[in-house]
Design a protein around this motif. Structure first.
Motif: not given
Length: 367
Positions: A4-10, A15-21, A45-52
Motif C-alpha cells: 500500500x502506498x499513501x500519497x500526501x495530497x499536498x 507533524x500532528x497529521x502523523x497521528x491522524x486518519x 517541520x520535524x516529525x517528532x510524532x514518527x516515534x509513535x
C-alpha cells in the motif's frame, strides 16, 4: 506481502497529521493486515510524532512549489519500482487527478479515497461537471466518508457507492482500565482556538452564561490560540477575576501522553464549530468516556452513542446553554456516558477493525 502506498495530497503533512486518519489508517493496514506500507510526503517541520509509528516507512521526498505537486505525484508513480496493490488517497484534491489517471493506466491495483469531507467542501468546491472531479469520482474503487448523513448525500449526488468509515483510534490508544474515578469537573475543547470556523468566542459566551451556576466546573481550551481569542480571554479575566482558575487557555500540548490525561479527566467535551467534517478530537474524547456536546457539524449524528451526548444548532446560544446546564446538573448521565461512549468507540471506531472492513470491500470489488 501486499503493498500500500499513501500519497500526501499536498506538499507535506504536518507533524500532528502523523497521528491522524490520513496516516493512522495506512499504519493499521500494516499492523493489522500485514501490508507493506509506505506513506509518501515532503517534510517542512520535524516529525517528532514518527516515534509513535514504529515500523512505518515514511518516504520523505523533496519539497516543491504547491503548483508542482500534482506533476510530482505522477513522477513518483513513474519512478516507483514495485507493483502497488492499494493506492491510498486522502481527500478529493485536484492534485490527485493526474496521479489517479496514471495509476489506472499503468498499475493493476485498487484505489481507496478517504474523503475527510465536510458539507461546504463537497457543495462549494467539488463540481462533478469538471472532468477532473468526475474522473476521480468514477475511478476510485472505494470512496469512504466519516458520517452517515454525508455518506447518503454523496451517494445520491455522485451516483456511486460511498462507504462509511468513521474517524477513530488505534486499538493501542484505547485504555481498557480507565476508571470513572479519574474524572473531574472539567469541560474540554481541543483544536484551533479562533473566532472564525472553530467559533471559540461562542463557546466562551456559553460558558460565561452558565459558569456561575456551577462554580466547581472548569473549562480547558487546548490548541493553537489566535490573538483575538487570547485577548477575549484576557478581557474575561479582567471582568471576572475569579475565573482565572476556572477558564484555562492552555495552548498546544505536543506531548501525547499529557494530552491524553486531559481527555481522561474531562467529563464533558464541547465543540461549537461552525464548519467541520469529522474532528479527530471527538474520537479521542469518546475513547476516554467524555460526554459529547456538539454543534450540528456534519457528523453530529455519529458523534456519540445514544445517551452519550447532545447537539445544538449553530449559533443557538439558548440551545448551548440548555444542554450545558443539563449535562452539568446530571452526574448520573455523565457517568452513564462514560460507559456508553467507550463501548461505541470500541465497537465502531477502532482503526484495526475499520481496515478489515476496507479489505472486505476491496475483495468484494474484485469479484
Amino acid at each position: 506481502m501486499p503493498k500500500l502506498v499513501a500519497l500526501c495530497p499536498y506538499v507535506a503533512y504536518r507533524n500532528e497529521e502523523l497521528l491522524k486518519d490520513c496516516v493512522l489508517i495506512p499504519y493499521a493496514f500494516m499492523t493489522e493486515l500485514g501490508y507493506d506500507v509506505t506513506v509518501m510526503t515532503a517534510q517542512k517541520e520535524e516529525f517528532t510524532y514518527r516515534k509513535y509509528l514504529p515500523g512505518l516507512k515514511l518516504d520523505i521526498v523533496p519539497t516543491c512549489l504547491d503548483d508542482a505537486w500534482a506533476d510530482y505525484l505522477v513522477t513518483y508513480l513513474k519512478n516507483y519500482e514495485q507493483p502497488i496493490d492499494v493506492l491510498f488517497l486522502f481527500g478529493m484534491y485536484q492534485n490527485y487527478y493526474p496521479a489517479v489517471k496514471y495509476f489506472k493506466e499503468h498499475y493493476q491495483g485498487k484505489i481507496i479515497m478517504k474523503l475527510d469531507a465536510n458539507s461546504y467542501w463537497v457543495n462549494e468546491l467539488i463540481n462533478p461537471d469538471y472532468s477532473g472531479w468526475d474522473y476521480l469520482i468514477k475511478n476510485c474503487d472505494l470512496i469512504s466518508t466519516e458520517g452517515v448523513a454525508i455518506q447518503n448525500y454523496l451517494a445520491k449526488k455522485w451516483k456511486r457507492p460511498i462507504d462509511l468509515i468513521r474517524n477513530g483510534s488505534l486499538r493501542r490508544d484505547f485504555t481498557p482500565e480507565l476508571s470513572k474515578k479519574v474524572k473531574e469537573k472539567v469541560i474540554l475543547n481541543v483544536g484551533g482556538q479562533e473566532i472564525g470556523r472553530k467559533n471559540t468566542g461562542f463557546l466562551l459566551k456559553g460558558f460565561l452564561e452558565v459558569c456561575h451556576e456551577f462554580p466547581d466546573w472548569k473549562l480547558e481550551l487546548i490548541g493553537p490560540v489566535k490573538p483575538e481569542v487570547h485577548q477575549l480571554v484576557m478581557d474575561i479575566y479582567q471582568a471576572y477575576p475569579e475565573l482565572k482558575e476556572r477558564l484555562r487557555l492552555l495552548g498546544p500540548i505536543k506531548d501525547k501522553a499529557t494530552l491524553e490525561k486531559h481527555y481522561q479527566k474531562a467529563q464533558v467535551y464541547l465543540t461549537t464549530s461552525l464548519s467541520e467534517g469529522s474532528p479527530n478530537s471527538i474520537a479521542e474524547a469518546l475513547r476516554n468516556g467524555c460526554y459529547i456536546l456538539t454543534s450540528k457539524i456534519d457528523i453530529w449524528q455519529d458523534a456519540f452513542a445514544k445517551g452519550g451526548g447532545a447537539s445544538f444548532e449553530h449559533g443557538d446560544l439558548d440551545g448551548l446553554k440548555n444542554e450545558l446546564r443539563k449535562a452539568l446538573s446530571q452526574p448520573k448521565q455523565l457517568k452513564a456516558a462514560f460507559d456508553l461512549n467507550r463501548a461505541y468507540s470500541q465497537k465502531e471506531l477502532i482503526y484495526e477493525s475499520e481496515v478489515r472492513r476496507y479489505q472486505l470491500l476491496l475483495e468484494s470489488s474484485l469479484r
